[in-house]
Design a protein around this motif. Structure first.
Motif, PDB file in Angstrom:
ATOM      1  N   GLN A 141       0.813  -1.212   0.000  1.00 33.13           N
ATOM      2  CA  GLN A 141       0.000   0.000   0.000  1.00 33.13           C
ATOM      3  C   GLN A 141       0.854   1.273   0.000  1.00 33.13           C
ATOM      4  OE1 GLN A 141      -3.560   0.106  -0.233  1.00 33.13           O
ATOM      5  NE2 GLN A 141      -2.936   2.162  -0.818  1.00 33.13           N
ATOM      6  N   PRO A 142       1.898   1.355   0.830  1.00 31.70           N
ATOM      7  CA  PRO A 142       2.735   2.568   0.771  1.00 31.70           C
ATOM      8  C   PRO A 142       3.412   2.754  -0.592  1.00 31.70           C
ATOM      9  CG  PRO A 142       3.131   1.385   2.814  1.00 31.70           C
ATOM     10  CD  PRO A 142       2.278   0.494   1.950  1.00 31.70           C
ATOM     11  N   LEU A 143       3.747   1.664  -1.264  1.00 31.70           N
ATOM     12  CA  LEU A 143       4.346   1.776  -2.593  1.00 31.70           C
ATOM     13  C   LEU A 143       3.325   2.352  -3.581  1.00 31.70           C
ATOM     14  CD1 LEU A 143       6.815   1.236  -4.390  1.00 31.70           C
ATOM     15  CD2 LEU A 143       5.900  -1.065  -4.777  1.00 31.70           C
ATOM     16  N   GLY A 144       2.092   1.883  -3.500  1.00 37.23           N
ATOM     17  CA  GLY A 144       1.033   2.437  -4.344  1.00 37.23           C
ATOM     18  C   GLY A 144       0.785   3.906  -4.049  1.00 37.23           C
ATOM     19  N   ASP A 145       0.786   4.247  -2.767  1.00 34.76           N
ATOM     20  CA  ASP A 145       0.608   5.653  -2.378  1.00 34.76           C
ATOM     21  C   ASP A 145       1.732   6.514  -2.945  1.00 34.76           C
ATOM     22  OD1 ASP A 145      -1.631   4.802  -0.963  1.00 34.76           O
ATOM     23  OD2 ASP A 145      -0.609   4.874   0.987  1.00 34.76           O
ATOM     24  N   HIS A 147       3.852  10.467  -6.927  1.00 30.66           N
ATOM     25  CA  HIS A 147       4.943  10.792  -7.860  1.00 30.66           C
ATOM     26  C   HIS A 147       4.642  10.383  -9.299  1.00 30.66           C
ATOM     27  CE1 HIS A 147       7.669  11.982  -4.636  1.00 30.66           C
ATOM     28  NE2 HIS A 147       7.148  10.981  -3.946  1.00 30.66           N
ATOM     29  N   LEU A 148       3.380  10.216  -9.637  1.00 25.92           N
ATOM     30  CA  LEU A 148       2.994   9.746 -10.962  1.00 25.92           C
ATOM     31  C   LEU A 148       3.586  10.606 -12.075  1.00 25.92           C
ATOM     32  CD1 LEU A 148       1.372   7.683 -12.559  1.00 25.92           C
ATOM     33  CD2 LEU A 148      -0.600   9.198 -12.371  1.00 25.92           C
ATOM     34  N   ALA A 149       3.583  11.904 -11.893  1.00 25.37           N
ATOM     35  CA  ALA A 149       4.103  12.800 -12.927  1.00 25.37           C
ATOM     36  C   ALA A 149       5.595  12.586 -13.168  1.00 25.37           C
ATOM     37  CB  ALA A 149       3.836  14.253 -12.547  1.00 25.37           C
ATOM     38  N   GLU A 150       6.302  12.089 -12.167  1.00 24.84           N
ATOM     39  CA  GLU A 150       7.741  11.879 -12.293  1.00 24.84           C
ATOM     40  C   GLU A 150       8.087  10.506 -12.877  1.00 24.84           C
ATOM     41  OE1 GLU A 150       9.299  12.518  -8.317  1.00 24.84           O
ATOM     42  OE2 GLU A 150       7.715  13.995  -8.024  1.00 24.84           O
ATOM     43  N   LEU A 151       7.103   9.626 -12.918  1.00 24.83           N
ATOM     44  CA  LEU A 151       7.356   8.278 -13.416  1.00 24.83           C
ATOM     45  C   LEU A 151       7.176   8.259 -14.925  1.00 24.83           C
ATOM     46  CD1 LEU A 151       5.379   6.228 -10.739  1.00 24.83           C
ATOM     47  CD2 LEU A 151       7.851   6.476 -10.916  1.00 24.83           C
ATOM     48  N   PRO A 152       8.223   7.919 -15.660  1.00 26.01           N
ATOM     49  CA  PRO A 152       8.083   7.896 -17.115  1.00 26.01           C
ATOM     50  C   PRO A 152       7.116   6.784 -17.536  1.00 26.01           C
ATOM     51  CG  PRO A 152      10.206   6.982 -16.468  1.00 26.01           C
ATOM     52  CD  PRO A 152       9.553   7.493 -15.227  1.00 26.01           C
TER      53      PRO A 152
END
Length: 120
Positions: free
Chosen positions: A98-102, A107-112
């Protein structure tokens, strides 16, 4: 050295990698999250995991059962009912993820985005 002072050895690295590969397989995490969220019957999983095909859902449920994360119960009735539920290990794994999903949402915008992210 890890933050808790433990040495990172080859065995620890292999266990970590194997765990990530198992839950990182497309749809596996979503199916586990659906299980922890209360899905029990096949149709409930299908509704909870948007975009998954029946064939893929059946495959992931079978794999997660094999790996000890999902328990399958057959109720001999007419018609036969099949129920799935997270095992204690599956629930514990989702709690750990769950913390990884959070973090991913934050940080979705930073993930290519990769080409494989766009496929159904």
């Amino acid at each position: 050295m890890t933050p808790n002072g433990k040495q990172v050895d080859e065995t620890s690295c292999a266990v970590f990698q194997r765990t990530l590969e198992r839950v990182g397989q497309r749809w596996s995490g979503a199916v586990l999250f659906a299980a922890v969220g209360g899905a029990r019957r096949f149709g409930e999983y299908r509704r909870a995991v948007e975009g998954i095909s029946d064939r893929m859902l059946a495959l992931r449920l079978k794999e997660l059962e094999r790996d000890g994360f999902i328990a399958r119960e057959v109720i001999p009735s007419t018609p036969v009912q099949v129920l799935y539920r997270p095992t204690p290990a599956g629930a514990e794994l989702i709690a750990a993820l769950q913390p990884l999903g959070d973090w991913g949402h934050k940080h979705l915008a930073e993930l290519p985005e990769r080409e494989s992210d766009a496929r159904p």
